[in-house]
Design a protein around this motif. Structure first.
Motif, PDB file in Angstrom:
ATOM      1  N   PHE A  28     -12.863  -5.146  -7.639  1.00  0.00           N
ATOM      2  CA  PHE A  28     -12.894  -3.721  -7.946  1.00  0.00           C
ATOM      3  C   PHE A  28     -12.067  -3.466  -9.209  1.00  0.00           C
ATOM      4  O   PHE A  28     -11.204  -4.275  -9.577  1.00  0.00           O
ATOM      5  CB  PHE A  28     -12.387  -2.869  -6.776  1.00  0.00           C
ATOM      6  N   GLN A  29     -12.384  -2.340  -9.859  1.00  0.00           N
ATOM      7  CA  GLN A  29     -11.706  -1.972 -11.101  1.00  0.00           C
ATOM      8  C   GLN A  29     -11.211  -0.541 -11.013  1.00  0.00           C
ATOM      9  O   GLN A  29     -11.803   0.308 -10.340  1.00  0.00           O
ATOM     10  CB  GLN A  29     -12.657  -2.082 -12.311  1.00  0.00           C
ATOM     11  N   LYS A  30     -10.132  -0.262 -11.749  1.00  0.00           N
ATOM     12  CA  LYS A  30      -9.607   1.094 -11.824  1.00  0.00           C
ATOM     13  C   LYS A  30     -10.537   1.965 -12.650  1.00  0.00           C
ATOM     14  O   LYS A  30     -11.106   1.530 -13.654  1.00  0.00           O
ATOM     15  CB  LYS A  30      -8.217   1.084 -12.462  1.00  0.00           C
ATOM     16  N   GLY A  31     -10.635   3.205 -12.228  1.00  0.00           N
ATOM     17  CA  GLY A  31     -11.339   4.201 -13.016  1.00  0.00           C
ATOM     18  C   GLY A  31     -10.363   4.979 -13.876  1.00  0.00           C
ATOM     19  O   GLY A  31      -9.317   4.475 -14.282  1.00  0.00           O
ATOM     20  N   ASP A  32     -10.684   6.247 -14.108  1.00  0.00           N
ATOM     21  CA  ASP A  32      -9.873   7.063 -15.010  1.00  0.00           C
ATOM     22  C   ASP A  32      -8.593   7.602 -14.382  1.00  0.00           C
ATOM     23  O   ASP A  32      -7.641   7.934 -15.083  1.00  0.00           O
ATOM     24  CB  ASP A  32     -10.711   8.247 -15.511  1.00  0.00           C
ATOM     25  N   ILE A  33      -8.573   7.716 -13.053  1.00  0.00           N
ATOM     26  CA  ILE A  33      -7.422   8.346 -12.395  1.00  0.00           C
ATOM     27  C   ILE A  33      -6.987   7.538 -11.171  1.00  0.00           C
ATOM     28  O   ILE A  33      -6.833   8.053 -10.084  1.00  0.00           O
ATOM     29  CB  ILE A  33      -7.732   9.804 -11.993  1.00  0.00           C
ATOM     30  N   ALA A  34      -6.739   6.241 -11.338  1.00  0.00           N
ATOM     31  CA  ALA A  34      -6.454   5.348 -10.207  1.00  0.00           C
ATOM     32  C   ALA A  34      -5.028   5.474  -9.661  1.00  0.00           C
ATOM     33  O   ALA A  34      -4.753   5.036  -8.534  1.00  0.00           O
ATOM     34  CB  ALA A  34      -6.722   3.911 -10.620  1.00  0.00           C
ATOM     35  N   GLU A  35      -4.111   6.049 -10.407  1.00  0.00           N
ATOM     36  CA  GLU A  35      -2.720   6.091  -9.971  1.00  0.00           C
ATOM     37  C   GLU A  35      -2.567   6.841  -8.660  1.00  0.00           C
ATOM     38  O   GLU A  35      -3.032   7.972  -8.516  1.00  0.00           O
ATOM     39  CB  GLU A  35      -1.842   6.743 -11.040  1.00  0.00           C
ATOM     40  N   GLY A  36      -1.895   6.211  -7.681  1.00  0.00           N
ATOM     41  CA  GLY A  36      -1.679   6.827  -6.383  1.00  0.00           C
ATOM     42  C   GLY A  36      -2.777   6.540  -5.375  1.00  0.00           C
ATOM     43  O   GLY A  36      -2.743   7.041  -4.251  1.00  0.00           O
ATOM     44  N   TYR A  37      -3.747   5.720  -5.767  1.00  0.00           N
ATOM     45  CA  TYR A  37      -4.858   5.346  -4.890  1.00  0.00           C
ATOM     46  C   TYR A  37      -4.958   3.824  -4.799  1.00  0.00           C
ATOM     47  O   TYR A  37      -4.538   3.118  -5.712  1.00  0.00           O
ATOM     48  CB  TYR A  37      -6.188   5.880  -5.430  1.00  0.00           C
ATOM     49  N   SER A  38      -5.537   3.345  -3.700  1.00  0.00           N
ATOM     50  CA  SER A  38      -5.849   1.929  -3.585  1.00  0.00           C
ATOM     51  C   SER A  38      -7.158   1.765  -2.823  1.00  0.00           C
ATOM     52  O   SER A  38      -7.561   2.651  -2.049  1.00  0.00           O
ATOM     53  CB  SER A  38      -4.723   1.155  -2.883  1.00  0.00           C
ATOM     54  N   VAL A  39      -7.835   0.638  -3.058  1.00  0.00           N
ATOM     55  CA  VAL A  39      -9.120   0.380  -2.406  1.00  0.00           C
ATOM     56  C   VAL A  39      -9.188  -1.088  -1.986  1.00  0.00           C
ATOM     57  O   VAL A  39      -8.363  -1.909  -2.381  1.00  0.00           O
ATOM     58  CB  VAL A  39     -10.319   0.678  -3.332  1.00  0.00           C
ATOM     59  N   SER A  40     -10.197  -1.383  -1.196  1.00  0.00           N
ATOM     60  CA  SER A  40     -10.522  -2.768  -0.860  1.00  0.00           C
ATOM     61  C   SER A  40     -12.036  -2.869  -0.752  1.00  0.00           C
ATOM     62  O   SER A  40     -12.717  -1.865  -0.502  1.00  0.00           O
ATOM     63  CB  SER A  40      -9.856  -3.204   0.444  1.00  0.00           C
ATOM     64  N   ARG A  41     -12.560  -4.070  -0.929  1.00  0.00           N
ATOM     65  CA  ARG A  41     -14.004  -4.298  -0.781  1.00  0.00           C
ATOM     66  C   ARG A  41     -14.194  -5.658  -0.116  1.00  0.00           C
ATOM     67  O   ARG A  41     -14.562  -6.639  -0.732  1.00  0.00           O
ATOM     68  CB  ARG A  41     -14.695  -4.263  -2.144  1.00  0.00           C
ATOM     69  N   GLU A  42     -13.942  -5.680   1.172  1.00  0.00           N
ATOM     70  CA  GLU A  42     -14.048  -6.918   1.941  1.00  0.00           C
ATOM     71  C   GLU A  42     -15.463  -7.173   2.440  1.00  0.00           C
ATOM     72  O   GLU A  42     -15.836  -8.304   2.747  1.00  0.00           O
ATOM     73  CB  GLU A  42     -13.063  -6.893   3.104  1.00  0.00           C
ATOM     74  N   PHE A  85     -16.246   0.442   1.562  1.00  0.00           N
ATOM     75  CA  PHE A  85     -15.355   0.593   0.389  1.00  0.00           C
ATOM     76  C   PHE A  85     -14.340   1.701   0.712  1.00  0.00           C
ATOM     77  O   PHE A  85     -14.421   2.821   0.209  1.00  0.00           O
ATOM     78  CB  PHE A  85     -16.192   0.958  -0.831  1.00  0.00           C
ATOM     79  N   PRO A  86     -13.349   1.412   1.541  1.00  0.00           N
ATOM     80  CA  PRO A  86     -12.382   2.444   1.923  1.00  0.00           C
ATOM     81  C   PRO A  86     -11.399   2.763   0.806  1.00  0.00           C
ATOM     82  O   PRO A  86     -11.022   1.893   0.018  1.00  0.00           O
ATOM     83  CB  PRO A  86     -11.663   1.815   3.130  1.00  0.00           C
ATOM     84  N   LEU A  87     -10.975   4.013   0.771  1.00  0.00           N
ATOM     85  CA  LEU A  87     -10.012   4.500  -0.218  1.00  0.00           C
ATOM     86  C   LEU A  87      -8.745   4.955   0.496  1.00  0.00           C
ATOM     87  O   LEU A  87      -8.830   5.756   1.426  1.00  0.00           O
ATOM     88  CB  LEU A  87     -10.608   5.684  -0.990  1.00  0.00           C
ATOM     89  N   THR A  88      -7.594   4.465   0.055  1.00  0.00           N
ATOM     90  CA  THR A  88      -6.307   4.923   0.589  1.00  0.00           C
ATOM     91  C   THR A  88      -5.637   5.819  -0.430  1.00  0.00           C
ATOM     92  O   THR A  88      -5.484   5.438  -1.598  1.00  0.00           O
ATOM     93  CB  THR A  88      -5.401   3.739   0.940  1.00  0.00           C
ATOM     94  N   VAL A  89      -5.282   7.005   0.020  1.00  0.00           N
ATOM     95  CA  VAL A  89      -4.534   7.943  -0.804  1.00  0.00           C
ATOM     96  C   VAL A  89      -3.069   7.771  -0.418  1.00  0.00           C
ATOM     97  O   VAL A  89      -2.681   8.054   0.725  1.00  0.00           O
ATOM     98  CB  VAL A  89      -4.998   9.390  -0.574  1.00  0.00           C
ATOM     99  N   THR A  90      -2.262   7.276  -1.325  1.00  0.00           N
ATOM    100  CA  THR A  90      -0.869   6.969  -0.995  1.00  0.00           C
ATOM    101  C   THR A  90       0.032   8.164  -1.280  1.00  0.00           C
ATOM    102  O   THR A  90      -0.373   9.135  -1.939  1.00  0.00           O
ATOM    103  CB  THR A  90      -0.369   5.752  -1.780  1.00  0.00           C
ATOM    104  N   SER A  91       1.251   8.053  -0.826  1.00  0.00           N
ATOM    105  CA  SER A  91       2.229   9.125  -1.049  1.00  0.00           C
ATOM    106  C   SER A  91       2.580   9.244  -2.530  1.00  0.00           C
ATOM    107  O   SER A  91       3.163  10.248  -2.949  1.00  0.00           O
ATOM    108  CB  SER A  91       3.481   8.866  -0.223  1.00  0.00           C
ATOM    109  N   ALA A  92       2.221   8.251  -3.328  1.00  0.00           N
ATOM    110  CA  ALA A  92       2.495   8.306  -4.768  1.00  0.00           C
ATOM    111  C   ALA A  92       1.543   9.245  -5.512  1.00  0.00           C
ATOM    112  O   ALA A  92       1.804   9.620  -6.657  1.00  0.00           O
ATOM    113  CB  ALA A  92       2.390   6.909  -5.371  1.00  0.00           C
ATOM    114  N   GLN A  93       0.457   9.648  -4.852  1.00  0.00           N
ATOM    115  CA  GLN A  93      -0.496  10.571  -5.478  1.00  0.00           C
ATOM    116  C   GLN A  93       0.090  11.979  -5.366  1.00  0.00           C
ATOM    117  O   GLN A  93       0.225  12.518  -4.270  1.00  0.00           O
ATOM    118  CB  GLN A  93      -1.860  10.485  -4.799  1.00  0.00           C
TER     119      GLN A  93
END
Lengths: 114, 110
Positions: A55-69, A74-82
Motif C-alpha cells: 500500500f502507498q500513502k495518499g495526499d493526507i495519510a498522517e494519522g491513519y494506517s492501513v493493512s492489506r492482508e 482493506f481496513p483503515l485505522t484512524v489513530t489518535s494522532a489524526q
C-alpha cells in the motif's frame, strides 16, 4: 451480489481513541482506496493499495494506517494522532490501478469525534 | 491551478430541460475522466467514463471531452427531479491516482 461493504455506517470516537473502519469487496478487484470527504470539499485520498501486502500513502495519510492482508479487505485505522478525524470516509475499489481505473465506492462510514 | 475544477453551483434547471455540467483540468490529470453522482448523505455512484476526445452517450447522459481546451462536460437530457444531486468530475493522469473536483450541485425544479 457483488459489491463493496463498509462498516459501521456511523461511528463515534472519543478523543485519544484509535478506531478501525472496515472495507470488504467481492468484486475480485486488485486495487483499493480510502478517501475522506469533508463538507464542501472534494474527496481526498488517504491510502491506496494496488495488490495484497502492498500500500502507498495518499495526499493526507498522517494519522491513519492501513493493512492489506487479503485481496478482499482493506481496513483503515484512524489513530489518535489524526487531529480532526470527523468526516465521511469512503472506500473504493477498481479492477486495477492502470489507465482505465474506474473506481466503485462503498456506502461510507460517518465518523464523529465526541 | 487546481488539478480538477468545477463550479460549485447550485445549477438550477427546469424539469425536462438539458443540464450542462462543466469541468476543467490540468495537465497532470489528462488521461481518463469520470463523472460521479452523489446524493446527499450517500456515496458517489459512477455515471460515465470517457477516455478519448469527442462525445460518449449513455441513455440521457452524454459526456464530452475536449483535450485541446482541457475541459470535460456532462449533459443530462430531459432532466428529472431525481437527477438533483451533486455531480463530481474526476480525472486521472495515468496510473494509480484519481483526482476529484469539489462537485457541482444540480437542482431540477418540477
Amino acid at each position: 451480489d457483488g459489491g463493496i461493504t463498509q462498516s459501521p455506517k456511523y461511528l463515534f470516537r472519543k478523543e485519544g481513541q484509535n478506531v478501525t473502519l472496515s472495507c470488504e469487496q467481492n468484486l475480485n478487484h486488485d486495487a483499493m482506496y480510502w478517501y475522506r470527504q469533508d463538507p464542501g470539499q472534494g474527496l481526498r485520498l488517504i491510502y491506496y493499495s494496488q495488490i495484497v501486502n502492498d500500500f502507498q500513502k495518499g495526499d493526507i495519510a498522517e494519522g491513519y494506517s492501513v493493512s492489506r492482508e487479503k485481496k478482499e479487505s482493506f481496513p483503515l485505522t484512524v489513530t489518535s494522532a489524526q487531529k480532526n478525524p470527523t468526516a465521511f470516509y469512503l472506500c473504493a475499489s477498481s479492477i486495477d490501478s492502470g489507465l482505465y481505473n474506474e473506481q466503485f465506492f462503498g456506502p461510507g462510514t460517518r465518523l464523529t469525534v465526541l | 491551478q487546481k488539478e480538477v475544477e468545477q463550479n460549485s453551483g447550485p445549477l438550477s434547471v427546469p424539469e425536462g430541460a438539458i443540464a450542462s455540467l462543466n469541468c476543467t483540468y490540468s495537465d497532470r490529470v489528462s488521461q481518463s475522466f469520470f463523472w460521479y453522482r452523489q446524493y446527499s448523505g450517500k456515496s458517489p455512484e459512477l455515471i460515465m467514463s470517457i477516455y478519448s476526445n469527442g462525445d460518449k452517450e449513455d441513455g440521457r447522459f452524454t459526456a464530452q471531452l475536449n483535450k485541446a481546451s482541457q475541459y470535460v462536460s456532462l449533459l443530462i437530457r430531459d432532466s428529472q427531479p431525481s437527477d438533483s444531486a451533486t455531480y463530481l468530475c474526476a480525472g486521472s493522469g495515468g496510473y494509480q491516482k484519481v483526482t476529484f473536483g469539489t462537485g457541482t450541485k444540480l437542482q431540477v425544479i418540477p
